[in-house]
Design a protein around this motif. Structure first.
Motif, short mmCIF file in Angstrom:
data_model
loop_
_atom_site.label_atom_id
_atom_site.label_comp_id
_atom_site.label_asym_id
_atom_site.label_seq_id
_atom_site.Cartn_x
_atom_site.Cartn_y
_atom_site.Cartn_z
N LEU A 91 21.09 -170.30 35.34
CA LEU A 91 20.26 -170.11 34.37
C LEU A 91 18.81 -169.19 34.00
O LEU A 91 18.86 -168.34 33.03
CB LEU A 91 19.45 -171.48 33.51
CG LEU A 91 18.60 -171.54 32.04
CD1 LEU A 91 19.81 -171.12 31.12
CD2 LEU A 91 17.84 -173.29 31.74
N LEU A 92 18.00 -169.03 35.07
CA LEU A 92 17.27 -167.71 35.23
C LEU A 92 17.69 -166.43 35.22
O LEU A 92 17.37 -165.75 35.21
CB LEU A 92 16.32 -168.64 36.00
CG LEU A 92 15.49 -169.60 36.14
CD1 LEU A 92 14.56 -169.69 37.27
CD2 LEU A 92 14.23 -169.44 34.61
N LEU A 144 13.37 -172.57 46.75
CA LEU A 144 15.14 -173.53 46.77
C LEU A 144 15.02 -172.55 45.06
O LEU A 144 16.02 -171.68 45.86
CB LEU A 144 14.98 -173.43 47.15
CG LEU A 144 14.81 -175.50 48.15
CD1 LEU A 144 16.06 -176.29 48.34
CD2 LEU A 144 15.37 -174.01 49.67
N LEU A 145 14.36 -172.74 44.61
CA LEU A 145 14.78 -172.23 42.80
C LEU A 145 14.82 -170.18 43.51
O LEU A 145 15.65 -169.52 42.61
CB LEU A 145 14.18 -172.08 41.79
CG LEU A 145 14.31 -172.51 40.61
CD1 LEU A 145 15.68 -172.59 40.04
CD2 LEU A 145 13.47 -172.65 39.18
N ILE A 146 13.24 -170.25 43.96
CA ILE A 146 13.43 -168.01 43.82
C ILE A 146 14.75 -167.69 44.86
O ILE A 146 15.04 -166.22 44.38
CB ILE A 146 11.74 -168.68 44.23
CG1 ILE A 146 10.67 -168.26 43.06
CG2 ILE A 146 11.87 -166.44 44.66
CD1 ILE A 146 9.70 -168.41 44.16
N CYS A 147 14.97 -168.47 45.56
CA CYS A 147 15.96 -167.65 46.86
C CYS A 147 16.79 -168.05 46.01
O CYS A 147 17.63 -166.78 46.07
CB CYS A 147 16.14 -168.49 47.69
SG CYS A 147 14.99 -168.74 48.89
N SER A 148 17.42 -168.69 45.22
CA SER A 148 19.07 -169.03 44.40
C SER A 148 18.48 -168.12 43.71
O SER A 148 20.44 -167.42 43.37
CB SER A 148 19.26 -170.27 44.38
OG SER A 148 20.67 -171.38 43.66
N TRP A 149 17.58 -167.79 42.71
CA TRP A 149 18.03 -167.14 41.49
C TRP A 149 17.79 -165.55 41.97
O TRP A 149 18.75 -164.71 41.74
CB TRP A 149 16.03 -166.38 40.55
CG TRP A 149 15.94 -165.94 40.32
CD1 TRP A 149 16.72 -165.96 39.21
CD2 TRP A 149 15.40 -164.57 39.89
NE1 TRP A 149 16.41 -164.79 37.95
CE2 TRP A 149 15.33 -163.92 38.76
CE3 TRP A 149 14.40 -164.25 40.78
CZ2 TRP A 149 15.11 -162.77 38.80
CZ3 TRP A 149 13.79 -163.26 41.01
CH2 TRP A 149 14.35 -162.01 39.86
N ILE A 150 17.49 -165.60 43.68
CA ILE A 150 17.98 -163.80 44.03
C ILE A 150 18.88 -163.37 43.80
O ILE A 150 18.81 -162.45 44.29
CB ILE A 150 16.50 -163.78 44.59
CG1 ILE A 150 15.44 -163.68 44.51
CG2 ILE A 150 16.98 -162.25 45.99
CD1 ILE A 150 14.07 -163.53 45.67
N VAL A 151 19.46 -163.95 44.36
CA VAL A 151 20.92 -164.00 44.75
C VAL A 151 21.65 -163.83 43.65
O VAL A 151 22.59 -163.64 44.04
CB VAL A 151 21.83 -165.25 45.34
CG1 VAL A 151 22.89 -164.96 46.25
CG2 VAL A 151 20.72 -165.00 47.50
N ALA A 152 21.57 -165.11 42.41
CA ALA A 152 22.00 -164.36 41.13
C ALA A 152 21.84 -164.19 40.21
O ALA A 152 23.14 -162.92 39.71
CB ALA A 152 22.18 -166.12 40.83
#
Length: 283
Positions: A91-92, A144-152
């Motif tokens: 979403l982010l 965890l949210l920041i790491c996943s957001w960077i990838v997506a």
């Protein structure tokens, strides 16, 4: 006239053959993958029996299925944690990627200034970035949210920017000749034209957000009852609990497949009435 009468049955036979081929293709699209999957599971089970492979190295499919049932409360709780990180980061990524792509389209100077930073985030391995995130962020979920957001983030930004910049120049000139404002051009021309590109990037980002969430948890070394599936895999590996490890892997794969299918359905529902990629699939 007689030649036309003789040609008609031949044409009908061709059409009937095409219809049969199309029907077989529709059936094969579902039957073949299921058959190959069943064959692979059977071969997996037979290899364990034939070579007497210990359970802690390679468990039989039946053992993995029973573990999936017996450990369901723990595994599905961890699955919800992983899915929460995945969906929030997606979403982010959508909000940030689309917003920044629109900003890039409105100003070439902004695009030239900030697009290289997005590329840097994409090409830098997340395991190299995480130590900095670990220093500056205290909350485990936020890490965890920041790491996943960077990838997506990058697939949505890149694809949407490409779509917004791929509008037919003749149509842009037509809008300008009719006195359309930049907002009207964006709303009625650029955004609809970019929708297929955005949806393509969204399908890519959906899988990457799940991968990012799992990798981030591996790197973070999260543990405890409220941790995700990656922690269950690490814990099972340390304890040589291969059935639980395989069960967690199956849940991650199933979650990825469901995310891809849902996003594919959303893409089809949005594009089916007007875009050629969806129209051709219905013909």
């Amino acid at each position: 006239m007689r030649a036309e009468v003789q040609a008609a049955p031949f044409i009908d036979r061709e059409e009937a053959q095409r219809a049969r081929n199309a029907k077989l293709e529709r059936i094969g699209r579902w039957v073949l993958p299921i058959a190959i999957m069943i064959l692979a599971i059977w071969l997996w089970d037979r290899l364990c029996v034939w070579y007497e492979i210990p359970q802690y190295i390679l468990p039989r499919p039946g053992v993995v299925a029973s573990t999936l049932v017996s450990d369901a409360p723990l595994l599905f709780t961890s699955l919800l944690v992983t899915l929460k990180i995945t969906l929030l980061s997606l979403l982010l990524a959508v909000v940030g990627g689309v917003g920044l792509a629109v900003l890039f389209t409105q100003s070439k100077w902004v695009e030239m200034s900030f697009f290289p930073f997005a590329i840097v985030l994409q090409v830098t391995p997340i395991v190299a970035i995480f130590p900095l995130i670990n220093i500056y962020v205290d909350n485990q979920t936020a890490k965890l949210l920041i790491c996943s957001w960077i990838v997506a983030f990058f697939p949505i930004l890149s694809n949407t920017t490409l779509g917004l910049n791929s509008v037919d120049r003749n149509l842009i000139d037509l809008f300008r000749l009719n006195g359309a404002s930049r907002w009207q051009q964006l709303r009625f021309l650029r955004l609809p034209a970019a929708m297929p590109y955005f949806l393509g990037g969204l399908k890519i980002a959906g899988g990457l957000s799940l991968i990012g969430a799992v990798v981030a948890e591996f790197v973070a070394g999260a543990s405890g009852q409220s941790s995700g599936l990656a922690s269950r895999i690490i814990e099972a590996g340390y304890r040589l609990n291969a059935p639980r490890l395989f069960a967690a892997l199956i849940l991650i794969s199933a979650a990825g497949i469901v995310i891809f299918l849902v996003l594919t359905l959303v893409s089809h529902l949005i594009l089916r009435r007007w875009h050629e990629s969806a129209l051709s699939a219905e013909r």
